[in-house]
Write an enzyme that holds these catalytic residues in place. Sequence first.
Site, PDB file in Angstrom:
ATOM      1  N   THR A 130      29.186  37.393  43.783  1.00  0.00           N
ATOM      2  CA  THR A 130      30.036  35.676  43.398  1.00  0.00           C
ATOM      3  C   THR A 130      31.009  36.209  43.827  1.00  0.00           C
ATOM      4  O   THR A 130      32.056  36.440  42.896  1.00  0.00           O
ATOM      5  CB  THR A 130      29.898  35.691  42.014  1.00  0.00           C
ATOM      6  OG1 THR A 130      29.852  37.274  41.136  1.00  0.00           O
ATOM      7  CG2 THR A 130      28.040  35.963  41.171  1.00  0.00           C
ATOM      8  N   HIS A 144      52.131  42.323  41.599  1.00  0.00           N
ATOM      9  CA  HIS A 144      52.663  42.635  42.751  1.00  0.00           C
ATOM     10  C   HIS A 144      54.109  42.659  41.998  1.00  0.00           C
ATOM     11  O   HIS A 144      55.383  43.904  42.266  1.00  0.00           O
ATOM     12  CB  HIS A 144      52.672  42.489  44.089  1.00  0.00           C
ATOM     13  CG  HIS A 144      51.529  42.892  44.897  1.00  0.00           C
ATOM     14  ND1 HIS A 144      51.899  43.353  45.934  1.00  0.00           N
ATOM     15  CD2 HIS A 144      50.293  43.150  44.520  1.00  0.00           C
ATOM     16  CE1 HIS A 144      50.411  43.755  46.328  1.00  0.00           C
ATOM     17  NE2 HIS A 144      50.035  43.611  45.544  1.00  0.00           N
ATOM     18  N   GLY A 161      59.133  45.045  37.278  1.00  0.00           N
ATOM     19  CA  GLY A 161      59.265  44.420  36.439  1.00  0.00           C
ATOM     20  C   GLY A 161      59.151  42.731  36.051  1.00  0.00           C
ATOM     21  O   GLY A 161      58.989  42.607  37.301  1.00  0.00           O
ATOM     22  N   HIS A 202      39.281  41.920  40.693  1.00  0.00           N
ATOM     23  CA  HIS A 202      38.668  42.116  42.453  1.00  0.00           C
ATOM     24  C   HIS A 202      37.168  41.544  42.240  1.00  0.00           C
ATOM     25  O   HIS A 202      36.903  41.090  43.122  1.00  0.00           O
ATOM     26  CB  HIS A 202      38.288  43.765  42.795  1.00  0.00           C
ATOM     27  CG  HIS A 202      39.950  44.283  43.697  1.00  0.00           C
ATOM     28  ND1 HIS A 202      39.790  45.783  43.873  1.00  0.00           N
ATOM     29  CD2 HIS A 202      41.064  44.003  43.409  1.00  0.00           C
ATOM     30  CE1 HIS A 202      40.731  46.127  44.357  1.00  0.00           C
ATOM     31  NE2 HIS A 202      42.027  45.298  43.569  1.00  0.00           N
ATOM     32  N   ASP A 225      60.045  39.711  36.610  1.00  0.00           N
ATOM     33  CA  ASP A 225      61.279  38.678  37.045  1.00  0.00           C
ATOM     34  C   ASP A 225      61.124  37.919  38.375  1.00  0.00           C
ATOM     35  O   ASP A 225      62.152  37.920  38.757  1.00  0.00           O
ATOM     36  CB  ASP A 225      62.377  39.768  37.230  1.00  0.00           C
ATOM     37  CG  ASP A 225      62.171  41.239  38.240  1.00  0.00           C
ATOM     38  OD1 ASP A 225      61.531  40.840  38.626  1.00  0.00           O
ATOM     39  OD2 ASP A 225      63.330  41.666  38.739  1.00  0.00           O
TER      40      ASP A 225
END
Length: 345
Positions: free
Chosen positions: A268, A77, A83, A206, A85
């Site tokens: 798992t 995110h 970028g 995921h 940062d």
Amino acid sequence: MGAPLLRRRLLLSLALLAACCAAVGTAAAAKAKAPRLSPNYYRHSCPRVQRIVSDVIAAKQRANPSTAAGTLRLFFHDCFVNGCDASVLVSPLSSTAAPERAAEINLSLPGDAFDAVARAKAALESACPGVVSCADVLALAARDLVGILGGPRFPVALGRRDSARSEARDVEGNLPRTNMSARAMVRLFAGKGLSAREMVALAGAHTVGFSHCAEFAHRIYGYRGPGAAGAGAGHDPRLNPEFARALQRSCAGYRTDPTVSIFNDIVTPSEFDEAYYKNLPHGLGLLASDAAIWEYPPTRVFAQRYSANRTAFFEDFAAAMQRLGAVGVKTGRQGVVRRRCDALD
């Protein structure tokens, strides 16, 4: 044309040429002097940076096993909005304007992930104050946590600077949504310089973590999408029927308790492996975007490869993480090194 006029024009042309060359030379020199990311960036200024981050992150993961998946999501995110940062780390409590963290899509980012980065940064401020950026701490933490869960280990180039601004309005349109088509996601990733192959490899994150029921409720209650049976009744037919019924039971109270969540990989859930891809053809992909990856031939080909070959997945995931970590980075005077990750001052 007279000789004096020719000489004047010649002199003017030479002057313009010299000015252009000087400008190009200055730009080239500036580009050459711009710091580059390097695994050894802190070799002299903070030589124990990786060990310090690793120790703090490992302790946090032992205490809170959900830290790894949350930190991976936090890293993604951050990098996809202006970028890598550390702008997503800024707390709404420390900012006069709504920061990225206050955007609707970021409200579900887990507190354990923010705390993990804050703890590592505090340890670094004690060892080498004002040296290591929050953006680099987040990149290192994400890498270390993948390794802790059994995933690939890979070098992280360092030298990112932190942003001096963070605004929630920058988030819209820059992050994939759980109901996006694979084609739309491929376009979004391409806009960040990432290929369809890298997109599918990164989706493999995921294989750990969980999603809140609200993110996939439209697939299990009153489904109205393609293949819906009846007047919007039932569930998404792409879901395994038994799995769908189990989700309906587990998420029954999600409207009154929005914290109810389900593991992304029910096979798992705490291991970083290729099970996420193995689940997709069996209707066990939790999110609509997961199912979309399997349905779309240009992305399914990579999901099939990773399902059958863990080594291929690990290699591509490691490479994609390194590419992701270089998206829109700020170096040198383009950014700052914030003393606290949750504040811009």
